[in-house]
Scaffold this motif. Sequence first.
Motif, PDB file in Angstrom:
ATOM      1  N   LEU A   1      -0.434   4.811  -0.946  1.00 48.95           N
ATOM      2  CA  LEU A   1      -0.081   5.898  -0.205  1.00 48.95           C
ATOM      3  C   LEU A   1       1.250   6.206  -0.226  1.00 48.95           C
ATOM      4  O   LEU A   1       2.056   5.664   0.021  1.00 48.95           O
ATOM      5  CB  LEU A   1      -0.448   5.757   1.450  1.00 48.95           C
ATOM      6  N   TYR A   2       1.277   7.675  -0.143  1.00 47.25           N
ATOM      7  CA  TYR A   2       2.829   8.388  -0.175  1.00 47.25           C
ATOM      8  C   TYR A   2       2.991   9.332   0.714  1.00 47.25           C
ATOM      9  O   TYR A   2       1.995  10.361   0.720  1.00 47.25           O
ATOM     10  CB  TYR A   2       3.309   8.634  -1.554  1.00 47.25           C
ATOM     11  N   ARG A   3       3.805   9.293   1.608  1.00 48.58           N
ATOM     12  CA  ARG A   3       4.207  10.348   2.687  1.00 48.58           C
ATOM     13  C   ARG A   3       5.069  11.227   1.986  1.00 48.58           C
ATOM     14  O   ARG A   3       6.150  11.203   1.700  1.00 48.58           O
ATOM     15  CB  ARG A   3       4.806  10.036   3.925  1.00 48.58           C
ATOM     16  N   GLY A   4       4.423  12.659   1.893  1.00 50.95           N
ATOM     17  CA  GLY A   4       5.144  13.865   1.291  1.00 50.95           C
ATOM     18  C   GLY A   4       4.398  14.707   0.893  1.00 50.95           C
ATOM     19  O   GLY A   4       3.172  14.905   0.917  1.00 50.95           O
ATOM     20  N   ASP A   5       5.108  15.666  -0.090  1.00 50.20           N
ATOM     21  CA  ASP A   5       4.394  16.882  -0.389  1.00 50.20           C
ATOM     22  C   ASP A   5       3.512  16.768  -1.731  1.00 50.20           C
ATOM     23  O   ASP A   5       4.191  16.226  -2.539  1.00 50.20           O
ATOM     24  CB  ASP A   5       5.232  18.134  -0.610  1.00 50.20           C
TER      25      ASP A   5
ATOM     26  N   VAL B   1       0.858  -1.063  -0.029  1.00 47.99           N
ATOM     27  CA  VAL B   1       0.146  -0.140  -0.157  1.00 47.99           C
ATOM     28  C   VAL B   1       0.767   1.323   0.003  1.00 47.99           C
ATOM     29  O   VAL B   1       0.714   2.224  -0.715  1.00 47.99           O
ATOM     30  CB  VAL B   1      -1.029   0.114   1.352  1.00 47.99           C
ATOM     31  N   ILE B   2       1.761   1.046   0.968  1.00 53.12           N
ATOM     32  CA  ILE B   2       2.848   2.411   0.913  1.00 53.12           C
ATOM     33  C   ILE B   2       3.936   2.457   0.031  1.00 53.12           C
ATOM     34  O   ILE B   2       4.504   1.306  -0.251  1.00 53.12           O
ATOM     35  CB  ILE B   2       3.236   2.635   2.376  1.00 53.12           C
TER      36      ILE B   2
ATOM     37  N   ILE C   1      -0.696   8.834   7.510  1.00 55.43           N
ATOM     38  CA  ILE C   1      -0.424   7.675   6.509  1.00 55.43           C
ATOM     39  C   ILE C   1      -0.702   6.327   7.360  1.00 55.43           C
ATOM     40  O   ILE C   1      -1.196   5.400   6.687  1.00 55.43           O
ATOM     41  CB  ILE C   1       1.076   7.696   6.195  1.00 55.43           C
ATOM     42  N   TRP C   2      -0.239   6.200   8.450  1.00 60.76           N
ATOM     43  CA  TRP C   2      -0.355   5.070   9.210  1.00 60.76           C
ATOM     44  C   TRP C   2      -1.916   4.798   9.476  1.00 60.76           C
ATOM     45  O   TRP C   2      -2.311   3.513   9.185  1.00 60.76           O
ATOM     46  CB  TRP C   2       0.300   5.199  10.747  1.00 60.76           C
ATOM     47  N   ARG C   3      -2.847   5.880   9.788  1.00 56.29           N
ATOM     48  CA  ARG C   3      -4.282   5.488  10.154  1.00 56.29           C
ATOM     49  C   ARG C   3      -4.693   4.963   8.860  1.00 56.29           C
ATOM     50  O   ARG C   3      -5.373   4.294   8.850  1.00 56.29           O
ATOM     51  CB  ARG C   3      -4.950   6.676  10.598  1.00 56.29           C
ATOM     52  N   ALA C   4      -4.426   5.695   7.625  1.00 54.67           N
ATOM     53  CA  ALA C   4      -4.940   5.420   6.433  1.00 54.67           C
ATOM     54  C   ALA C   4      -4.397   3.886   5.914  1.00 54.67           C
ATOM     55  O   ALA C   4      -5.246   3.061   5.336  1.00 54.67           O
ATOM     56  CB  ALA C   4      -4.551   6.536   5.361  1.00 54.67           C
ATOM     57  N   TYR C   5      -3.166   3.761   6.139  1.00 45.25           N
ATOM     58  CA  TYR C   5      -2.718   2.373   6.254  1.00 45.25           C
ATOM     59  C   TYR C   5      -3.685   1.315   6.461  1.00 45.25           C
ATOM     60  O   TYR C   5      -3.893   0.175   5.715  1.00 45.25           O
ATOM     61  CB  TYR C   5      -1.352   2.371   6.234  1.00 45.25           C
TER      62      TYR C   5
END
Length: 314
Positions: free
Chosen positions: A77-81, A3-4, A60-64
């Motif tokens: 999901l991507y963590r960033g801008d 997912v991530i 990110i963690w909650r959505a994951y």
Amino acid sequence: MKVIIRPGELRFPLDPVVSFGKQNPLVIEAGFGDGHFLAHLAKSHPKWNLLGVEVSLGSIWRAYRRMLREEISNVRLYRGDARFIVRDVVAENSLSRIYVKFPDPWPRKKHRSRRLLCAPFFNLLSTRLEDGGVLSFTTDHAEYFDFALEEGGSTGCFEITPGEPPAAAMETKYARKWLEMEKEIFHAEFKKISNAPSYPALIQIIDMHHAILDGNLSSIGSFKKQIHAFKDGHIIVLEAFRELSGDSLIFKVRVEETDLVQEILIQAWQKTDGVFVSLQPFGDPLSTRGVREAVHAVTNWLATQGLVVKEKWI
Ligand SMILES: C[S@@+](CC[C@H](N)C(=O)[O-])C[C@H]1O[C@@H](n2cnc3c(N)ncnc32)[C@H](O)[C@@H]1O
């Protein structure tokens, strides 16, 4: 299920088959918060490739966990801008839709430049959306709403339709919170009708960055923060650590490029035929020109400490 998406796994431009396993329309939600709306979109549109982008690690963690719990397979999901993803990862004319729901309003005048929906972002978006592609925007903030209409309108690249938010647009944590408080909600769709001049993406460098120097690391006894400017940003070599074994130095480096900030580790280790300097895979960094510049900056600093450069990258 994967997912991530980690930075080091990104390829420019995004290959939908590699990232999603399917060639489906690409849709982004920028700043998805708890991921409730993203999950709703995924279930309503199983044939969309949905990329959720968030700066908050907690989100990110909650959505994951939500995607796993709800067995959703068409979300990454991507963590960033979101600016970085739209500019550097999305190919030109390839984005079907982008959702921006209740973005941070930055109400103070001096902070307005931090707003996501400003003219430069609309221009960028026009180059990445496909013809007829849409930005769907919902907010409770009247002043930001007017600002976005004005900024988007000033580009001449969008047909703008303000109106009542569709019921689905209210499937977000913030929407539910504002509805409970009976706050007014504003909504508009920005349909792309033309392209602004092209917006170049960051250059991704797949080759390994390295340098080899003659000399001895054990002679180095001190380090001071180094700042180095290059065409697309800055390199800040923050700290240097010596490994317990004593034969290697590790540098913590901040790489600032347009819309992308990475903290990386660069290692210099003593071998029989010289000192080898290269990027460490720790944190799975994205290999960019800035990362190459960081290896360069560390190499140059080692050269100021009496080591002699024999070979610089490939
Ligand atoms: C006010 S919250 C709204 C969350 C969600 N859309 C909702 O309606 O419940 C704004 C979210 O945008 C995220 N954010 C802010 N700037 C961002 C950016 N440049 N790229 C991606 N996410 C961003 C924040 O971390 C925060 O979770």
